[in-house]
Each structure stands twice: as C-alpha cells, then as structure tokens.
Design a protein around this motif. Structure first.
Motif, PDB file in Angstrom:
ATOM      1  N   ALA A  24       9.832  -1.645  -3.448  1.00  0.00           N
ATOM      2  CA  ALA A  24       8.741  -1.122  -2.616  1.00  0.00           C
ATOM      3  C   ALA A  24       7.574  -0.608  -3.440  1.00  0.00           C
ATOM      4  O   ALA A  24       6.415  -0.836  -3.087  1.00  0.00           O
ATOM      5  CB  ALA A  24       9.268  -0.026  -1.693  1.00  0.00           C
ATOM      6  N   ASP A  25       7.870   0.071  -4.562  1.00  0.00           N
ATOM      7  CA  ASP A  25       6.768   0.608  -5.366  1.00  0.00           C
ATOM      8  C   ASP A  25       5.876  -0.497  -5.903  1.00  0.00           C
ATOM      9  O   ASP A  25       4.648  -0.396  -5.875  1.00  0.00           O
ATOM     10  CB  ASP A  25       7.293   1.496  -6.490  1.00  0.00           C
ATOM     11  N   GLU A  26       6.471  -1.586  -6.362  1.00  0.00           N
ATOM     12  CA  GLU A  26       5.688  -2.707  -6.884  1.00  0.00           C
ATOM     13  C   GLU A  26       4.898  -3.380  -5.765  1.00  0.00           C
ATOM     14  O   GLU A  26       3.739  -3.751  -5.951  1.00  0.00           O
ATOM     15  CB  GLU A  26       6.605  -3.723  -7.552  1.00  0.00           C
ATOM     16  N   VAL A  27       5.530  -3.537  -4.606  1.00  0.00           N
ATOM     17  CA  VAL A  27       4.862  -4.176  -3.470  1.00  0.00           C
ATOM     18  C   VAL A  27       3.683  -3.326  -3.016  1.00  0.00           C
ATOM     19  O   VAL A  27       2.584  -3.845  -2.781  1.00  0.00           O
ATOM     20  CB  VAL A  27       5.861  -4.398  -2.302  1.00  0.00           C
ATOM     21  N   GLN A  28       3.873  -2.003  -2.917  1.00  0.00           N
ATOM     22  CA  GLN A  28       2.788  -1.124  -2.490  1.00  0.00           C
ATOM     23  C   GLN A  28       1.634  -1.126  -3.488  1.00  0.00           C
ATOM     24  O   GLN A  28       0.469  -1.159  -3.100  1.00  0.00           O
ATOM     25  CB  GLN A  28       3.312   0.295  -2.287  1.00  0.00           C
ATOM     26  N   GLU A  29       1.958  -1.082  -4.765  1.00  0.00           N
ATOM     27  CA  GLU A  29       0.909  -1.106  -5.796  1.00  0.00           C
ATOM     28  C   GLU A  29       0.121  -2.413  -5.730  1.00  0.00           C
ATOM     29  O   GLU A  29      -1.104  -2.431  -5.807  1.00  0.00           O
ATOM     30  CB  GLU A  29       1.516  -0.925  -7.177  1.00  0.00           C
ATOM     31  N   SER A  30       0.817  -3.517  -5.573  1.00  0.00           N
ATOM     32  CA  SER A  30       0.166  -4.817  -5.484  1.00  0.00           C
ATOM     33  C   SER A  30      -0.729  -4.898  -4.249  1.00  0.00           C
ATOM     34  O   SER A  30      -1.861  -5.383  -4.317  1.00  0.00           O
ATOM     35  CB  SER A  30       1.233  -5.921  -5.441  1.00  0.00           C
ATOM     36  N   LEU A  31      -0.223  -4.395  -3.125  1.00  0.00           N
ATOM     37  CA  LEU A  31      -0.997  -4.421  -1.889  1.00  0.00           C
ATOM     38  C   LEU A  31      -2.234  -3.538  -2.007  1.00  0.00           C
ATOM     39  O   LEU A  31      -3.327  -3.924  -1.596  1.00  0.00           O
ATOM     40  CB  LEU A  31      -0.133  -3.969  -0.715  1.00  0.00           C
ATOM     41  N   LEU A  32      -2.085  -2.361  -2.603  1.00  0.00           N
ATOM     42  CA  LEU A  32      -3.230  -1.469  -2.800  1.00  0.00           C
ATOM     43  C   LEU A  32      -4.292  -2.133  -3.677  1.00  0.00           C
ATOM     44  O   LEU A  32      -5.482  -2.097  -3.360  1.00  0.00           O
ATOM     45  CB  LEU A  32      -2.781  -0.142  -3.427  1.00  0.00           C
ATOM     46  N   LYS A  33      -3.873  -2.766  -4.772  1.00  0.00           N
ATOM     47  CA  LYS A  33      -4.821  -3.474  -5.636  1.00  0.00           C
ATOM     48  C   LYS A  33      -5.552  -4.568  -4.874  1.00  0.00           C
ATOM     49  O   LYS A  33      -6.766  -4.748  -5.007  1.00  0.00           O
ATOM     50  CB  LYS A  33      -4.107  -4.069  -6.846  1.00  0.00           C
ATOM     51  N   GLN A  34      -4.801  -5.301  -4.048  1.00  0.00           N
ATOM     52  CA  GLN A  34      -5.397  -6.380  -3.256  1.00  0.00           C
ATOM     53  C   GLN A  34      -6.433  -5.823  -2.282  1.00  0.00           C
ATOM     54  O   GLN A  34      -7.541  -6.355  -2.165  1.00  0.00           O
ATOM     55  CB  GLN A  34      -4.301  -7.116  -2.491  1.00  0.00           C
ATOM     56  N   ILE A  35      -6.102  -4.733  -1.599  1.00  0.00           N
ATOM     57  CA  ILE A  35      -7.023  -4.126  -0.629  1.00  0.00           C
ATOM     58  C   ILE A  35      -8.276  -3.604  -1.330  1.00  0.00           C
ATOM     59  O   ILE A  35      -9.396  -3.839  -0.875  1.00  0.00           O
ATOM     60  CB  ILE A  35      -6.321  -2.996   0.146  1.00  0.00           C
ATOM     61  N   LEU A  36      -8.101  -2.899  -2.444  1.00  0.00           N
ATOM     62  CA  LEU A  36      -9.257  -2.349  -3.157  1.00  0.00           C
ATOM     63  C   LEU A  36     -10.145  -3.443  -3.744  1.00  0.00           C
ATOM     64  O   LEU A  36     -11.368  -3.342  -3.721  1.00  0.00           O
ATOM     65  CB  LEU A  36      -8.796  -1.388  -4.253  1.00  0.00           C
ATOM     66  N   THR A  37      -9.523  -4.497  -4.262  1.00  0.00           N
ATOM     67  CA  THR A  37     -10.289  -5.617  -4.804  1.00  0.00           C
ATOM     68  C   THR A  37     -11.081  -6.311  -3.703  1.00  0.00           C
ATOM     69  O   THR A  37     -12.272  -6.598  -3.855  1.00  0.00           O
ATOM     70  CB  THR A  37      -9.349  -6.635  -5.492  1.00  0.00           C
ATOM     71  N   GLN A  38     -10.424  -6.542  -2.574  1.00  0.00           N
ATOM     72  CA  GLN A  38     -11.065  -7.233  -1.458  1.00  0.00           C
ATOM     73  C   GLN A  38     -12.244  -6.423  -0.898  1.00  0.00           C
ATOM     74  O   GLN A  38     -13.216  -6.979  -0.421  1.00  0.00           O
ATOM     75  CB  GLN A  38     -10.033  -7.487  -0.356  1.00  0.00           C
ATOM     76  N   ASN A  39     -12.159  -5.095  -0.982  1.00  0.00           N
ATOM     77  CA  ASN A  39     -13.170  -4.236  -0.370  1.00  0.00           C
ATOM     78  C   ASN A  39     -14.034  -3.489  -1.377  1.00  0.00           C
ATOM     79  O   ASN A  39     -14.702  -2.522  -1.023  1.00  0.00           O
ATOM     80  CB  ASN A  39     -12.470  -3.224   0.558  1.00  0.00           C
ATOM     81  N   ARG A  40     -14.062  -3.949  -2.628  1.00  0.00           N
ATOM     82  CA  ARG A  40     -14.770  -3.213  -3.678  1.00  0.00           C
ATOM     83  C   ARG A  40     -16.274  -3.090  -3.431  1.00  0.00           C
ATOM     84  O   ARG A  40     -16.912  -2.201  -3.966  1.00  0.00           O
ATOM     85  CB  ARG A  40     -14.496  -3.839  -5.041  1.00  0.00           C
TER      86      ARG A  40
END
Length: 83
Positions: A24-40
C-alpha cells in the motif's frame, strides 16, 4: 479499474483486497506522484494557502471517480456479508 465492471465476492474479494494492500505504501506514493505530476500546472498547486475561512473546492477528475467506484465495488460484497 480502466472502466471494467468489477464484481468480487467472498474469498475472491478478500484476495483482491490483500493483493492491492500488500504494498500500500508504494501504491500510495506512486499514485500521489502521478496526481501531482498530472496537475503540476494548476493554480491550485501553484498558489497554495488558506481559504480565509471559505469552503474549499475539491478538484476532481474522472479517474478519481473510477478509483472510488473500484474500491466501493470491491468492499461492498464484504460489507454486505458482515451485516
């Protein structure tokens, strides 16, 4: 997720939840990076701060709905068995 209709029941639902939460920690970190990158480039990320007491608008995209629907469809059969 990807628009597939998911209908997990019983052991199958539990196994899927276990698979998804194993890292879960890896999945959450990956998802957060994806969201922040997409909305930078959004104003929301570039002008962070308080809302002076006003209610904040929570931006949402179709992918968020897909994620919520996926989790809901995954846990509801289990919740129904517990009731």
């Amino acid at each position: 997720m990807d628009g597939k209709k998911l209908e997990y029941k019983g052991e199958e639902a539990l196994k899927e939840i276990e698979k998804l939460t194993k890292n879960a920690d890896e999945v959450q970190e990956s998802l957060l990076k994806q969201i922040l990158t997409q909305n930078r480039e959004t104003d929301y990320l570039n002008n962070s701060g308080t809302s002076a007491g006003e209610p904040k608008l929570m931006p949402s995209i179709a992918e968020d709905l897909d994620r919520r629907t996926f989790v809901y469809n995954l846990i509801m059969p289990i919740m129904n068995q517990l009731i």
